[in-house]
Design a protein around this motif. Structure first.
Motif, PDB file in Angstrom:
ATOM      1  N   ASP A 122       0.464  -1.223  -0.021  1.00 17.63           N
ATOM      2  CA  ASP A 122      -0.249  -0.043   0.460  1.00 17.63           C
ATOM      3  C   ASP A 122       0.991   0.972   0.009  1.00 17.63           C
ATOM      4  N   GLY A 123       1.959   1.080   0.184  1.00 15.75           N
ATOM      5  CA  GLY A 123       2.647   2.730   0.373  1.00 15.75           C
ATOM      6  C   GLY A 123       3.920   1.972   0.110  1.00 15.75           C
ATOM      7  N   ILE A 124       5.145   2.798  -0.332  1.00 18.00           N
ATOM      8  CA  ILE A 124       6.742   3.081  -0.502  1.00 18.00           C
ATOM      9  C   ILE A 124       7.687   4.172   0.161  1.00 18.00           C
ATOM     10  N   GLU A 125       8.485   3.947   1.341  1.00 21.54           N
ATOM     11  CA  GLU A 125       8.971   4.730   2.106  1.00 21.54           C
ATOM     12  C   GLU A 125      10.569   5.059   1.410  1.00 21.54           C
ATOM     13  N   ILE A 126      10.608   6.003   0.867  1.00 20.67           N
ATOM     14  CA  ILE A 126      11.977   6.633  -0.039  1.00 20.67           C
ATOM     15  C   ILE A 126      13.102   6.784   0.896  1.00 20.67           C
ATOM     16  N   LYS A 127      14.077   6.452   0.629  1.00 19.47           N
ATOM     17  CA  LYS A 127      15.359   7.585   1.645  1.00 19.47           C
ATOM     18  C   LYS A 127      16.480   8.005   0.232  1.00 19.47           C
ATOM     19  N   GLN A 128      16.830   9.024  -0.410  1.00 22.74           N
ATOM     20  CA  GLN A 128      17.642   8.942  -1.206  1.00 22.74           C
ATOM     21  C   GLN A 128      19.057  10.262  -0.469  1.00 22.74           C
ATOM     22  N   ALA A 129      20.069   9.380  -1.125  1.00 27.27           N
ATOM     23  CA  ALA A 129      21.477   9.806  -0.837  1.00 27.27           C
ATOM     24  C   ALA A 129      21.981  10.620  -2.011  1.00 27.27           C
ATOM     25  N   PRO A 130      22.962  10.891  -1.416  1.00 25.73           N
ATOM     26  CA  PRO A 130      24.095  11.343  -2.681  1.00 25.73           C
ATOM     27  C   PRO A 130      24.116  10.092  -3.579  1.00 25.73           C
ATOM     28  N   ALA A 234       0.396   4.243  10.781  1.00 25.47           N
ATOM     29  CA  ALA A 234      -0.866   4.842  10.905  1.00 25.47           C
ATOM     30  C   ALA A 234      -1.260   4.270   9.854  1.00 25.47           C
ATOM     31  N   LEU A 235      -0.537   4.222   8.152  1.00 20.22           N
ATOM     32  CA  LEU A 235      -0.473   3.788   7.085  1.00 20.22           C
ATOM     33  C   LEU A 235      -1.330   2.167   6.572  1.00 20.22           C
ATOM     34  N   LEU A 236      -0.202   1.170   7.753  1.00 18.84           N
ATOM     35  CA  LEU A 236      -0.507   0.336   8.137  1.00 18.84           C
ATOM     36  C   LEU A 236      -2.299   0.019   9.031  1.00 18.84           C
ATOM     37  N   ALA A 237      -1.934   0.768  10.019  1.00 19.51           N
ATOM     38  CA  ALA A 237      -3.462   0.994  10.499  1.00 19.51           C
ATOM     39  C   ALA A 237      -4.576   0.836   9.105  1.00 19.51           C
ATOM     40  N   ASP A 238      -4.665   1.598   8.744  1.00 16.96           N
ATOM     41  CA  ASP A 238      -5.320   2.678   7.841  1.00 16.96           C
ATOM     42  C   ASP A 238      -5.679   0.581   6.550  1.00 16.96           C
ATOM     43  N   SER A 239      -5.072   0.325   6.015  1.00 15.00           N
ATOM     44  CA  SER A 239      -4.731  -0.968   5.866  1.00 15.00           C
ATOM     45  C   SER A 239      -5.152  -2.443   6.067  1.00 15.00           C
ATOM     46  N   GLN A 240      -5.048  -2.111   6.954  1.00 18.65           N
ATOM     47  CA  GLN A 240      -5.593  -3.374   7.640  1.00 18.65           C
ATOM     48  C   GLN A 240      -7.574  -3.521   7.623  1.00 18.65           C
ATOM     49  N   LYS A 241      -7.203  -1.943   8.201  1.00 18.58           N
ATOM     50  CA  LYS A 241      -9.079  -2.148   8.416  1.00 18.58           C
ATOM     51  C   LYS A 241      -9.730  -2.019   7.234  1.00 18.58           C
TER      52      LYS A 241
END
Length: 254
Positions: A122-130, A234-241
């Protein structure tokens, strides 16, 4: 399985300049079968095609949006305006090409359980570094903890394959106008590749355009994400709901 359009794998492996270790365990697997019934006619078009910049492309188009190369397989040395895509992003299913996503799962030959897992991202978390580009896939599936960390603008990373077969794939990440292009390629068995271009839409949403290729079969799709104003929890809680637990989802498949 794809973030956008392909199925994500865990990133256990090594890199010349970046890499990470994660774990992934599926309780059981069904045989890998590539389904061609819904696939477009075979194409020999190259993955990289000269196109206008993605930032100017119309939302929803699934043709010609992978950044162009200079014709030798490497990207142009022209200055690139860097965009930081870091943050938590929530999938917008109404604006995403879910039919194309399903076709990509078919061409990768995933099992029924693996397809269910991919649908629950349901989503992605991005960490962008040099020097690296990291994508963590957010899902309610308890045994699917996946992070892919790829060397950015130099070197390559060895990751587990996106089609979940044994062996490794080589991944590279390159800064392109308006975003980042990630290329993944793997050999036998079932040689294939996946290109994902991450870029910002004019409205601030994230667009991930993907081209999945196995043999001569090519599937293009796109996924749209909205920047989250809340936490991952919160994203995971909404997905499970909305979906129920993974067990509930699997029960509905039977």
């Amino acid at each position: 399985m794809t973030s956008n359009g392909g199925l994500v794998s865990n990133s256990s492996g090594s890199s010349s300049s970046a890499g990470s270790d994660t774990s992934q365990s599926f309780p059981s697997r069904m045989p890998h079968v590539v389904t061609a019934a819904t696939m477009p006619a075979p194409t020999t078009a190259p993955i990289h095609k000269p196109v206008r910049p993605v930032a100017a492309a119309a939302t929803g188009s699934n043709a010609g949006n992978i950044a162009s190369t200079n014709g030798s397989g490497s990207h142009s040395s022209a200055p690139v305006q860097e965009v930081d895509l870091s943050g938590l992003w929530v999938k917008d299913r109404d604006r995403s090409d879910m039919a194309g996503y399903e076709e990509a799962l078919d061409v990768l030959g995933l099992s029924s359980m693996q397809k269910v897992t991919a649908r629950l991202i349901d989503g992605i978390e991005i960490k962008q570094a040099p020097n690296h580009f990291t994508v963590n896939f957010v899902t309610v599936v308890p045994f699917f903890k996946v992070t892919e960390k790829v060397a950015l603008d130099g070197g390559s990373s060895q990751l587990n394959r996106r089609d979940l077969r044994s062996g490794k794939q080589t991944a590279t990440a390159t800064s392109v106008p308006g975003g980042v292009l990630v290329d993944m390629r793997w050999g036998a068995p079932v040689q294939g590749s996946l290109s994902e271009q991450y870029s910002l839409e004019p409205d601030g949403c994230l667009r991930v355009y993907a081209e999945t290729r196995v043999g001569e079969r090519l599937v293009a799709s796109h996924t749209i994400y909205k920047r989250s104003k809340g936490s991952k929890e919160a994203l995971l809680a909404d997905s499970q709901k909305r979906n129920g637990s993974f067990t509930d989802v699997m029960r509905r498949q039977n």
